[in-house]
Design an enzyme around this catalytic site. Sequence first.
Site, short mmCIF file in Angstrom:
data_model
loop_
_atom_site.label_atom_id
_atom_site.label_comp_id
_atom_site.label_asym_id
_atom_site.label_seq_id
_atom_site.Cartn_x
_atom_site.Cartn_y
_atom_site.Cartn_z
N THR A 374 11.96 -3.36 -54.14
CA THR A 374 11.37 -3.16 -55.44
C THR A 374 12.09 -2.02 -56.12
O THR A 374 12.80 -1.27 -55.47
CB THR A 374 9.89 -2.84 -55.19
OG1 THR A 374 9.38 -3.90 -54.41
CG2 THR A 374 9.08 -2.66 -56.43
N GLY A 467 7.01 -1.37 -50.68
CA GLY A 467 6.01 -2.22 -50.06
C GLY A 467 4.69 -1.49 -49.89
O GLY A 467 4.24 -0.77 -50.79
O1 DON Z 1 4.26 -6.16 -54.66
C1 DON Z 1 4.42 -5.64 -53.57
O2 DON Z 1 3.59 -4.94 -53.03
C2 DON Z 1 5.73 -5.86 -52.83
N1 DON Z 1 6.30 -7.12 -53.20
C3 DON Z 1 6.64 -4.72 -53.12
C4 DON Z 1 7.93 -4.85 -52.36
C5 DON Z 1 8.65 -3.58 -52.21
O3 DON Z 1 8.27 -2.56 -52.70
C6 DON Z 1 9.84 -3.63 -51.35
N2 DON Z 1 10.51 -2.38 -51.40
N3 DON Z 1 10.93 -1.68 -50.65
#
Ligand code: DON
Length: 560
Positions: A374, A467
Amino acid sequence: MQRISLVRILAVVLAAGLVVPPAEGRDPIYGRKGMVVAQESLAAHVGIAVLKSGGNAVDAAVAVGFALAVTHPFAGNLGGGGFMLVRLADGRSSFIDFREAAPARASHDMYLDSNGAPTRDSIVGWRASGIPGTVRGLELAHKKFGSKAWAALLQPAIDLAAKGFPVSRWQMESWREYEGSLSKFAESKRIFLKGGAGYEWQEDFRQPELAGTLGRIAATGSRDFYEGETAKLIADAMAKNGGLITLDDLRGYRAMERTPLEGDYHGYHIITSPPPSSGGVGILQMAAMLDGSGYEAFGAGSAGEYHYLAEVMRRFYADRSSYLGDPGFVKNPIAGLLDPAYVHERRASIDPARATPSEQVSPGLAASHEGANTTHFSIVDGWGNCVALTYTLNNGYGSAVTVPGAGFLLNDEMDDFSAKPGTANMFGLVQGENNSIAPGKRPLSSMTPTIITKDGKPFLVLGAPGGATIISAVLQVLLDVIDFHMNVQDAVDFPRVHQQWKPDVLVVERGVSPDSVALLAKMGYTSREGVLAEVQAIEISEGWLEGAVDERGPGEAVGY
Ligand code: DON
């Protein structure tokens, strides 16, 4: 580290007979009229150029959003989704939800094999994608709050894609790291791995197909992406490769404006993300549990502080697992989860001296209450308009699938659903039926763009990728600024911990003192080392904009 002068620190230290003053951390980047903090420098400079030419923070966010889709394909995207939190100088705020939605042909058990075990189809490949939301989301934000011409905001992204840019070291390494998944798909391999040869540091990287797609979006708006040529490219490729997304899915997708969640903490006002984000509920509930616990007395970085943080995280993530989901499909018991009596009961269950084993913590609401990768950027303009935007493909490079002829990667956001309620997803999150798969439903997210005000004026704009660890990281940065008086850069860089109920493990960063870790072990914690979410933040203080890019990852804070 605190906001007091070195001279005063020295005076105190000398008076106490100590020799070594505490080290000062990095200064933030300063600005007066505009600040953009993003995980990739070229895109951050695109945002600043928009602000300098008279655009507002939302204009800049649209331009940065499209630019990152070109310069940071790891997470910047057209094929993913996210959330944008806006707080205008006049005091209005808005939350634009452009989270992906499950296609019409998605179903509850679509990622289970014949033995009922989850497969990796939700993570890699054509079946992993939800209907992308980014283009509709940026368009809705622009229509509501933008002031510059749409096409002008896309032009820098088009130029970066058409003319190319030199590959950074971070980008070169990142493509190498994800070679395994990207090379499975011919178009991804051709574009991002140079057919398998790989890009060298500083080599020119051009994306003509992506420039074409962006050009069509500049000319016709989101119509091209959801009903026009790009829509057809997506739907045809999906049909050919066993994917689920159809033209009808694309045509039917809508970005939505929602009301942000709000709450007060220690004299500050928190404006944050509502479902389908779980983050805002988490920030408000965990802050409320800490309020009155006395945790601050232990001091930043102490075992006592981390113990309280871990215990409030454990309790929130347990609730998250059961109660939260897409508000279009389930009733989120937000009032119950933030109810002072419930919060008090949860706080009272924390043993000041011992870790509570996660198996003794359940989602706690009484029945009566029932009702990878993200990127984040923060922008403040000279008028005081603020944007916190987190968007994602989920895993790095999403599903690893590139739409042939369109030049962009698709998400694997379907993995954020509970493919099998009660079992863990990619982030180890155990989730329940409220977050199970259904057509049109949006998966529960941890993305937590957040804006904090003080006396009605913007004070802190922040958010992060990472995440499940996003929520705990946003919490810790706001606590470090509000309760421990760190400057924003020190707060962003400060070592963090993370506890998400299951697994019953405390993740500690390398900078956490080994003495604290040893004390935590005595209190019953099992810990492991890990790197947690990267926060991009701006503090507004006495007429200064103070930008902080996280030392854990790439990017730049640019101010003027
Ligand atoms: O919306 C969410 O919680 C996840 N798809 C976020 C993914 C994410 O932050 C990956 N990064 N390191």
